[in-house]
Motif scaffolding. Structure first.
Motif, mmCIF file in Angstrom:
data_model
loop_
_atom_site.group_PDB
_atom_site.id
_atom_site.type_symbol
_atom_site.label_atom_id
_atom_site.label_comp_id
_atom_site.label_asym_id
_atom_site.label_seq_id
_atom_site.Cartn_x
_atom_site.Cartn_y
_atom_site.Cartn_z
ATOM 1 N N LEU A 96 0.835 -1.208 0.000
ATOM 2 C CA LEU A 96 0.000 0.000 0.000
ATOM 3 C C LEU A 96 0.867 1.254 0.000
ATOM 4 N N LYS A 97 1.947 1.230 0.784
ATOM 5 C CA LYS A 97 2.864 2.379 0.808
ATOM 6 C C LYS A 97 3.491 2.605 -0.562
ATOM 7 N N GLU A 98 3.844 1.522 -1.236
ATOM 8 C CA GLU A 98 4.467 1.648 -2.563
ATOM 9 C C GLU A 98 3.509 2.264 -3.568
ATOM 10 N N ARG A 99 2.222 2.094 -3.333
ATOM 11 C CA ARG A 99 1.206 2.669 -4.224
ATOM 12 C C ARG A 99 0.753 4.046 -3.749
ATOM 13 N N LYS A 100 1.481 4.593 -2.776
ATOM 14 C CA LYS A 100 1.242 5.960 -2.293
ATOM 15 C C LYS A 100 -0.145 6.147 -1.674
ATOM 16 N N VAL A 101 -0.693 5.047 -1.125
ATOM 17 C CA VAL A 101 -1.966 5.151 -0.415
ATOM 18 C C VAL A 101 -1.691 5.737 0.969
ATOM 19 N N HIS A 102 -2.564 6.599 1.432
ATOM 20 C CA HIS A 102 -2.405 7.178 2.766
ATOM 21 C C HIS A 102 -2.874 6.167 3.816
ATOM 22 N N LEU A 103 -2.043 5.960 4.830
ATOM 23 C CA LEU A 103 -2.325 4.961 5.860
ATOM 24 C C LEU A 103 -2.474 5.619 7.223
ATOM 25 N N TYR A 104 -3.482 5.155 7.967
ATOM 26 C CA TYR A 104 -3.754 5.685 9.303
ATOM 27 C C TYR A 104 -3.999 4.530 10.266
ATOM 28 N N LEU A 105 -3.771 4.819 11.546
ATOM 29 C CA LEU A 105 -4.039 3.847 12.599
ATOM 30 C C LEU A 105 -5.062 4.439 13.548
ATOM 31 N N LEU A 106 -6.118 3.679 13.832
ATOM 32 C CA LEU A 106 -7.144 4.078 14.797
ATOM 33 C C LEU A 106 -7.367 2.893 15.722
ATOM 34 N N SER A 107 -6.824 2.985 16.929
ATOM 35 C CA SER A 107 -6.805 1.817 17.800
ATOM 36 C C SER A 107 -7.209 2.157 19.229
ATOM 37 N N ASN A 108 -8.002 1.262 19.820
ATOM 38 C CA ASN A 108 -8.274 1.351 21.249
ATOM 39 C C ASN A 108 -7.076 0.753 21.980
ATOM 40 N N ALA A 109 -6.316 1.601 22.639
ATOM 41 C CA ALA A 109 -5.118 1.150 23.346
ATOM 42 C C ALA A 109 -4.721 2.209 24.364
ATOM 43 N N SER A 110 -3.912 1.793 25.305
ATOM 44 C CA SER A 110 -3.485 2.685 26.385
ATOM 45 C C SER A 110 -2.400 3.651 25.926
ATOM 46 N N VAL A 111 -2.197 4.687 26.720
ATOM 47 C CA VAL A 111 -1.091 5.621 26.479
ATOM 48 C C VAL A 111 0.227 4.852 26.504
ATOM 49 N N PHE A 112 0.338 3.880 27.395
ATOM 50 C CA PHE A 112 1.554 3.063 27.489
ATOM 51 C C PHE A 112 1.838 2.384 26.153
ATOM 52 N N PHE A 113 0.815 1.815 25.532
ATOM 53 C CA PHE A 113 1.020 1.160 24.239
ATOM 54 C C PHE A 113 1.439 2.176 23.189
ATOM 55 N N ALA A 114 0.808 3.341 23.213
ATOM 56 C CA ALA A 114 1.169 4.394 22.257
ATOM 57 C C ALA A 114 2.638 4.771 22.393
ATOM 58 N N GLN A 115 3.137 4.789 23.608
ATOM 59 C CA GLN A 115 4.529 5.157 23.860
ATOM 60 C C GLN A 115 5.506 4.108 23.345
ATOM 61 N N HIS A 116 5.020 2.897 23.106
ATOM 62 C CA HIS A 116 5.888 1.813 22.643
ATOM 63 C C HIS A 116 5.521 1.323 21.240
ATOM 64 N N LEU A 117 4.723 2.109 20.548
ATOM 65 C CA LEU A 117 4.254 1.689 19.227
ATOM 66 C C LEU A 117 5.387 1.552 18.223
ATOM 67 N N ASP A 118 6.495 2.261 18.466
ATOM 68 C CA ASP A 118 7.625 2.164 17.536
ATOM 69 C C ASP A 118 8.283 0.788 17.559
ATOM 70 N N PHE A 119 7.880 -0.070 18.509
ATOM 71 C CA PHE A 119 8.350 -1.458 18.521
ATOM 72 C C PHE A 119 7.895 -2.179 17.246
ATOM 73 N N TYR A 120 6.793 -1.721 16.685
ATOM 74 C CA TYR A 120 6.218 -2.351 15.502
ATOM 75 C C TYR A 120 6.550 -1.535 14.260
ATOM 76 N N GLY A 121 7.565 -1.990 13.535
ATOM 77 C CA GLY A 121 8.040 -1.271 12.370
ATOM 78 C C GLY A 121 7.000 -1.114 11.285
ATOM 79 N N ALA A 122 6.022 -2.005 11.233
ATOM 80 C CA ALA A 122 5.024 -1.956 10.168
ATOM 81 C C ALA A 122 4.218 -0.667 10.183
ATOM 82 N N VAL A 123 4.066 -0.046 11.350
ATOM 83 C CA VAL A 123 3.248 1.170 11.415
ATOM 84 C C VAL A 123 4.078 2.442 11.274
ATOM 85 N N GLN A 124 5.388 2.292 11.184
ATOM 86 C CA GLN A 124 6.223 3.477 10.991
ATOM 87 C C GLN A 124 5.961 4.056 9.599
#
Length: 199
Positions: A96-124
């Protein structure tokens, strides 16, 4: 035309299995029921940002015998590391990134998870991220969908939302977004996506 793909995280990008998570930290099977009840006693409030991670952790520990405190603390420090990618999803995101589609994340999760989201390279490199705990609203409340749309200046009719829960998809549709209930079948999701992207 669909221009924006909005992903949920749990059971869409990363597999979230509460029992499997508990088993990684609580080794005695006889303790797992009590451990599970204490850890997840009000997880929805944590995801909605209604309680701090520190206070939630302290309250969970109060519900457990002292011999399980070390395991519980380890859980609260490290659980985010144990959400393996759903099959084929990282590859789909790359395509999807290669096709220049805009990607967003909308997730029910804690602030703690948000602070560690960079653990998952796929969402970078996503164009935008909304985590419920940070904005103190949660799906399926319509306000969090409106926040996503307003904050990133998105037209709802140009958004395709992927979530594993029908109630969250229903709420997205009520906001004018197209929705897809993901059941783990990534090839079928890929087909649905690219047929709408017209590419």
């Amino acid at each position: 035309m669909i221009r924006n793909i909005v992903f949920d995280f749990g059971n869409v990008i990363g597999r979230y299995d509460a029992e499997e998570l508990i088993g990684r930290f609580c080794k005695e099977e006889t303790d797992r029921k009590a451990f599970h009840q204490a850890i997840f006693y009000d997880w929805a409030s944590l995801d909605a940002g209604k309680i701090s991670y520190e206070d939630y952790t302290a309250q969970a520990l109060e519900q457990l015998p002292g011999r399980l405190h070390t395991a519980a603390r380890a859980f609260f420090h490290n659980w985010y590391r144990y959400l393996p990618y759903m099959d084929g999803i990282p590859e789909l995101i790359v395509d999807l990134k290669e096709r220049k589609v805009h990607l967003y994340l909308l997730s029910n999760a804690s602030v703690f998870f948000a602070q560690h989201l960079d653990f998952y390279g796929a969402v970078q490199g996503f164009d935008g991220i909304v985590i419920s705990g940070e904005v103190q609203m949660a799906k399926p409340e319509p306000e969090i969908y409106a926040y996503l749309l307003e904050n990133y200046a998105l037209r709802p009719e140009e958004c395709f939302f992927i979530n594993d829960l029908e109630e969250n998809i229903r709420a997205a549709r009520q906001c004018g977004m197209e929705g897809y209930v993901f059941d783990g079948d990534t090839p079928r999701l890929r087909e649905a996506l690219f047929s709408r992207l017209g590419r």
